[in-house]
Write an enzyme that holds these catalytic residues in place. Structure first.
Site, PDB file in Angstrom:
ATOM      1  CG  ASP A  90      -3.086   3.981   4.767  1.00  0.00           C
ATOM      2  OD1 ASP A  90      -4.054   3.732   5.332  1.00  0.00           O
ATOM      3  OD2 ASP A  90      -3.140   3.551   3.394  1.00  0.00           O
ATOM      4  CE  LYS A 130      -8.721  -2.792   3.059  1.00  0.00           C
ATOM      5  NZ  LYS A 130      -7.665  -2.095   2.773  1.00  0.00           N
ATOM      6  CD1 TRP A 156      -2.393  -2.190   1.504  1.00  0.00           C
ATOM      7  CD2 TRP A 156      -2.924  -0.868  -0.300  1.00  0.00           C
ATOM      8  NE1 TRP A 156      -3.538  -2.693   0.663  1.00  0.00           N
ATOM      9  CE2 TRP A 156      -3.823  -2.174  -0.191  1.00  0.00           C
ATOM     10  CE3 TRP A 156      -3.382   0.063  -1.441  1.00  0.00           C
ATOM     11  CZ2 TRP A 156      -4.857  -2.378  -1.103  1.00  0.00           C
ATOM     12  CZ3 TRP A 156      -4.256  -0.188  -2.250  1.00  0.00           C
ATOM     13  CH2 TRP A 156      -5.044  -1.369  -1.993  1.00  0.00           C
TER      14      TRP A 156
HETATM   15  C1  LIG Z   1      -7.001  -1.553   1.596  1.00  0.00           C
HETATM   16  C2  LIG Z   1      -6.157  -0.424   1.646  1.00  0.00           C
HETATM   17  C3  LIG Z   1      -5.922   0.401   1.042  1.00  0.00           C
HETATM   18  C4  LIG Z   1      -6.820   0.922  -0.207  1.00  0.00           C
HETATM   19  O1  LIG Z   1      -7.972   1.186   0.264  1.00  0.00           O
HETATM   20  P1  LIG Z   1      -9.407   1.599  -0.739  1.00  0.00           P
HETATM   21  O2  LIG Z   1     -10.453   2.108   0.245  1.00  0.00           O
HETATM   22  O3  LIG Z   1      -9.801   0.315  -1.506  1.00  0.00           O
HETATM   23  O4  LIG Z   1      -8.828   2.841  -1.448  1.00  0.00           O
HETATM   24  C5  LIG Z   1      -5.040   1.515   1.215  1.00  0.00           C
HETATM   25  N1  LIG Z   1      -4.231   1.603   2.337  1.00  0.00           N
HETATM   26  C6  LIG Z   1      -4.077   0.332   3.128  1.00  0.00           C
HETATM   27  C7  LIG Z   1      -3.256   0.283   4.211  1.00  0.00           C
HETATM   28  C8  LIG Z   1      -5.280  -0.665   2.958  1.00  0.00           C
HETATM   29  O5  LIG Z   1      -5.184  -1.729   3.708  1.00  0.00           O
END
Ligand SMILES: *Cc1c(COP(=O)(O)O)cnc(C)c1O
Length: 369
Positions: free
Chosen positions: A180, A204, A104
């Site tokens: 993030d 998540k 990511w």
């Molecule tokens: C799943 C994920 C993303 C992408 O998320 P979207 O909502 O599909 O854009 C980005 N960063 C991390 C750490 C993720 O687990």
């Protein structure tokens, strides 16, 4: 034959607490005596405004968010944030520092430079250093105080890596940290004041897809130029109390139910205890299998949310994924580039689910080991 209990190990959209789903079901046609489903009410109605207000307040309580931070529920997923953080926070700066530690953050790194002249400086690269089986220590990050911010991913959902500690050298100093937290938000106490901006896709560790949480320190809003289109502009969203355009009403409602559930479970401190226990048991099962199951991640960097492991051969990986499915252990197949298995054991995964997985692992090994 009775149906086995289903445990959902999906990385995202992921497991939701059963009580949350039941409550949503019971309120589907009539939310709180309104005669409306939350899905069909105006986002500007008093009822929805109250849902949004309480979702924010409950999140503030759970994460102990200081008053000088604004909370937004946006759309576009975490992926949209890769660009929004640069558009909004890098105006007038020559450089953004970016730490690449897995799938990511690598995607973020490659996307951040688009639509921007700001240099995206690679501050550390866990792939070159460790093939993404360990995390570069924050003290080795090449970060400049003149940079707009330093971006990193605290839990790498695909590679199963997690920074245990918040990088201290930068806490409360320049440049601000942009983090993030998609796959670990609310899994343990963190000090929001250590960060300039936190973002997380809800699908998540919270549950429903469609809402993206952004927590931003107030003073950083001064960086958001009026030239940024309103829909991509943090300041516009803050000035309109998250109502610049239609927010993702239903995912916000479900997120709010998850926040209430977390409060009923004792909040993030309780989550930390149970999450640590779940992860410990699962890693012990892998490490104690005499080499049948393997996880190459360095102990200090192992994720407590996404546990990746392999059986001895790709054929056995495939068989494991198939057989576990029939046993009610769902969506354990690893990410496409990783192979093997990935067990996502977010807040809503009960300890019994992890124990059922460990039992199955032992039994599978007995048959094929
Ligand atoms: C799943 C994920 C993303 C992408 O998320 P979207 O909502 O599909 O854009 C980005 N960063 C991390 C750490 C993720 O687990």
């Amino acid at each position: 034959m009775t149906m086995p209990i289903i445990y959902n190990f999906s990385a995202g959209p992921a497991v939701l607490p059963e009580s949350v789903l039941r409550q949503a079901q019971s309120e589907m046609f009539d939310y709180n005596g309104t005669g409306f489903s939350v899905m069909t009410m105006s986002h500007r109605s008093d009822v929805f405004m109250s849902i949004l207000y309480h979702a924010e307040q409950d999140l503030r309580q759970l994460m102990n968010i200081p008053n000088n931070y604004k909370v937004l529920f946006l759309q576009g997923g975490a992926s949209a944030q890769f660009n929004m953080v640069v558009m909004n926070l890098a105006n007038g700066f020559k450089r953004v520092d970016s730490v690449v530690t897995g799938n990511w953050s690598r995607i973020a790194h490659n996307q951040m430079g688009k639509l921007s002249d700001t240099k995206i400086h690679l501050a550390a690269h866990g792939g070159e250093l460790y093939d993404y089986t360990d995390l570069p220590d924050p003290s080795t990050w090449d970060v400049s105080p003149d940079s707009a911010f330093v971006h990193y991913v605290i839990n790498e959902t695909v590679h199963g890596l997690q920074y245990r500690d918040v990088p201290k050298p930068f806490a409360n100093q320049l440049p601000p940290m942009v983090c993030d937290m998609s796959s670990e938000i609310l899994s343990r106490p963190i000090n929001v004041a250590d960060f300039g901006l936190i973002y997380a896709g809800a699908q998540k560790n919270i549950g429903p897809s469609g809402a993206t949480i952004v927590i931003i320190r107030e003073d950083l809003l001064d960086r958001c130029s009026d030239r940024i289109p309103d829909v991509w502009n943090y300041k516009s969203h803050v000035e309109r109390q998250g109502m610049y355009n239609t927010p993702a009403t239903y995912p916000i409602y479900i997120s709010g139910l998850v926040f209430r559930w977390l409060q009923s479970q004792g909040g993030v401190a309780s989550m930390q205890t149970i999450n640590a226990l779940k992860a410990k048991k699962l890693y012990e099962a892998i490490d104690g299998s005499g080499g049948f199951y393997t996880n190459k991640v360095a102990a200090r960097a192992r994720s407590q949310m996404n546990v990746v492991f392999h059986a001895p051969t790709p054929e056995l990986d495939k068989l494991f994924a198939q057989e576990s499915t029939t046993r009610g252990l769902r969506l354990l197949k690893g990410y496409k580039t990783m192979g093997g298995m990935r067990a996502s054991i977010y807040n809503a995964m009960p300890l019994q689910g992890v124990e059922a997985l460990i039992d199955f692992m032992g039994e599978f090994q007995k048959r094929y080991g």
